[in-house]
Every structure is written in structure tokens, then in C-alpha cells.
Design an enzyme around this catalytic site. Sequence first.
Site, mmCIF file in Angstrom:
data_model
loop_
_atom_site.group_PDB
_atom_site.id
_atom_site.type_symbol
_atom_site.label_atom_id
_atom_site.label_comp_id
_atom_site.label_asym_id
_atom_site.label_seq_id
_atom_site.Cartn_x
_atom_site.Cartn_y
_atom_site.Cartn_z
ATOM 1 N N GLY A 77 13.560 -6.007 23.744
ATOM 2 C CA GLY A 77 13.988 -4.787 24.410
ATOM 3 C C GLY A 77 15.104 -4.109 23.644
ATOM 4 N N SER A 88 15.033 -1.496 21.335
ATOM 5 C CA SER A 88 14.885 -0.164 20.743
ATOM 6 C C SER A 88 15.643 0.924 21.490
ATOM 7 C CB SER A 88 13.399 0.214 20.664
ATOM 8 O OG SER A 88 12.850 0.360 21.966
ATOM 9 N N ARG A 89 16.078 0.620 22.726
ATOM 10 C CA ARG A 89 16.778 1.651 23.500
ATOM 11 C C ARG A 89 17.700 0.980 24.517
ATOM 12 N NH1 ARG A 89 13.990 2.860 28.467
ATOM 13 N NH2 ARG A 89 12.145 1.558 28.762
ATOM 14 N N ASN A 134 16.543 -9.733 26.258
ATOM 15 C CA ASN A 134 17.002 -8.540 26.950
ATOM 16 C C ASN A 134 15.875 -7.749 27.616
ATOM 17 O OD1 ASN A 134 18.942 -6.217 27.463
ATOM 18 N ND2 ASN A 134 17.474 -5.230 26.087
ATOM 19 N N SER A 147 20.412 -9.672 35.795
ATOM 20 C CA SER A 147 20.702 -8.481 36.585
ATOM 21 C C SER A 147 21.394 -8.935 37.857
ATOM 22 C CB SER A 147 19.415 -7.743 36.947
ATOM 23 O OG SER A 147 19.634 -6.797 37.981
ATOM 24 N N TYR A 171 11.476 -8.665 40.928
ATOM 25 C CA TYR A 171 12.406 -8.590 39.799
ATOM 26 C C TYR A 171 13.623 -9.485 40.057
ATOM 27 C CZ TYR A 171 15.762 -6.271 36.596
ATOM 28 O OH TYR A 171 16.689 -5.975 35.626
ATOM 29 N N LYS A 220 14.863 -12.683 37.842
ATOM 30 C CA LYS A 220 16.188 -12.750 37.236
ATOM 31 C C LYS A 220 16.989 -13.928 37.779
ATOM 32 C CE LYS A 220 15.945 -9.211 34.436
ATOM 33 N NZ LYS A 220 15.860 -9.438 32.968
ATOM 34 N N ASN A 258 17.866 8.650 33.932
ATOM 35 C CA ASN A 258 17.343 10.011 33.979
ATOM 36 C C ASN A 258 16.455 10.234 35.198
ATOM 37 O OD1 ASN A 258 18.648 10.600 31.563
ATOM 38 N ND2 ASN A 258 16.867 10.065 30.321
#
Length: 260
Positions: A20, A22-23, A98, A152, A165, A169, A203
Site C-alpha cells: 500500500g 503508492s499513496r 500497510n 487501525s 475491517y 485489524k 476526499n
Amino acid sequence: MTTGTDPLFELSGKVVAITGGSRGLGRQMAEAFACRGARVAIASRKREACEAAAAEISAATGSDVIGLGLHVGRWEQCETFVEEVTDRLGPIDVLVNNAGSSPLYPSLAGVSEGLFDSVIGLNMKGPFRLCALVAEQMQARDAEGSIINVSSIAAVQPSAIEVPYGMAKAGLNNLTVALAHMLGPKIRVNCIMPGPFLTDIANAWDLEAFAETARERIPLGRGGQPDEIVGAALYLASPASSYTTGAILKVDGGLAWPPA
């Protein structure tokens, strides 16, 4: 050219593999590792995005950075990933699990088996396999190493829209502590447990409503900025944390009440 000056946080010559990457938070961590001299492999399901990010980070830092494709939930791809990183950069010294995702669902009964399996696979099953493979490699060469899982606060304080999720986690937190006991003294295993960060996923949020909630519920009164994950990542990856293993480090502005 590296920017790190404190030997406690120096990573020159180390090979870091981050999923994970790349961003978002992963990109911030990858840049920080590269700035301090590490050779870095970043991976996600979108290989082209990883290759583009790797090229940008390499140009900015002067470090060797490669981008690879990886579906973390597929074990055969995990094995290929570890092999490719080793072939191209060298044996892995730091693994950062990640990659993660929490798809929306209409209700608990509306959670499909496919969605459930995908969330567990990406957030827990895949990291388990990567930990096992990388730890085996570290032990085979009698090397010191660091494994960092990224959890998380949903692991300890899940909302109604992130139950699978949160379960995954929580399992990752448990895996962290178990492996710390199994792999010491040479391999340290720790976990970063982030709260809400204003990465690109924000966003899709109602930011005005989030800001109001943050002022009411988060002691620091706001969401985190992506670069505010860097200190925790560098600490756990570097010699600065030489006496830290099995730790679940909350980086959430104080939001989650339960102690880590």
C-alpha cells in the site's frame, strides 16, 4: 542524497518493503525511508501507480526505489513479491504491512461472503503470510529485522460501518504481539494503529461534518496530516526502537479510549 542526520533514525543500506505504498500514509512512509538511505520496494494491486510513485521518490531522494504489483490477499503473490524484492534490492530488513481497505456495506446481513473474505484477506490473512515469509528469510541469515503492521483504531473502537475491517485489524494487533514473542530477540514486531488521517480517501468525506466531530471527540481537535505518520514509522523501523517490540502505537490524536 539522504536527509537523515541522527544515527538513531538512519536506514542506509537497509531494504524496506511496504505494501500500500503508492499513496496516502504508505507513500509518506516510503518517502521517509528513502530519504534516510533505505532501498525501498512499494507495492499495491496497481503496479503502474507503484512504478510511477517509485520513480518520483527515487528522483527526489537518490535512493533505489522500485514499484511492484501485489494483491496481498493472494498468498502466491506474496511469495513472488518477497522473491522479487530480494532479487532486485536484496534481503528484506524492514517489512511494513500497510495495505488495507474497508469497503462500505448496506447492513451486517448485507455483507456478502465475497466482501468479508476480501476484507479479511487484505487486512489480516495477507499480512500474516508476508510476516511468515520475511521472518523466515531474516532468521535464515541470522539477521536483525523490523516488522511493522499498520492497524487501525477500528481494532479497538469499531464503528457500525467497519465491523469486518475492525475484526481483521484486531487480528493484526494480536498477530503483532504473538510474533514479537515468537521472533525475538533479533526480529522486532510492532504495530502502528492510526486514527483518521486526511489522505486522499478523505476526499469522499463530508469534511465540514468531520471537522465538527473532530473538535468534539478528538483531543487534538482535528484529523491527522499524512506526514504525521512518519515519526512513528521511522521510530519502529530504525535503531531508535531497539528495545521496543510487541507495541501497539496509537497515532490518532487521542481519539480511541481503550489503551493499546
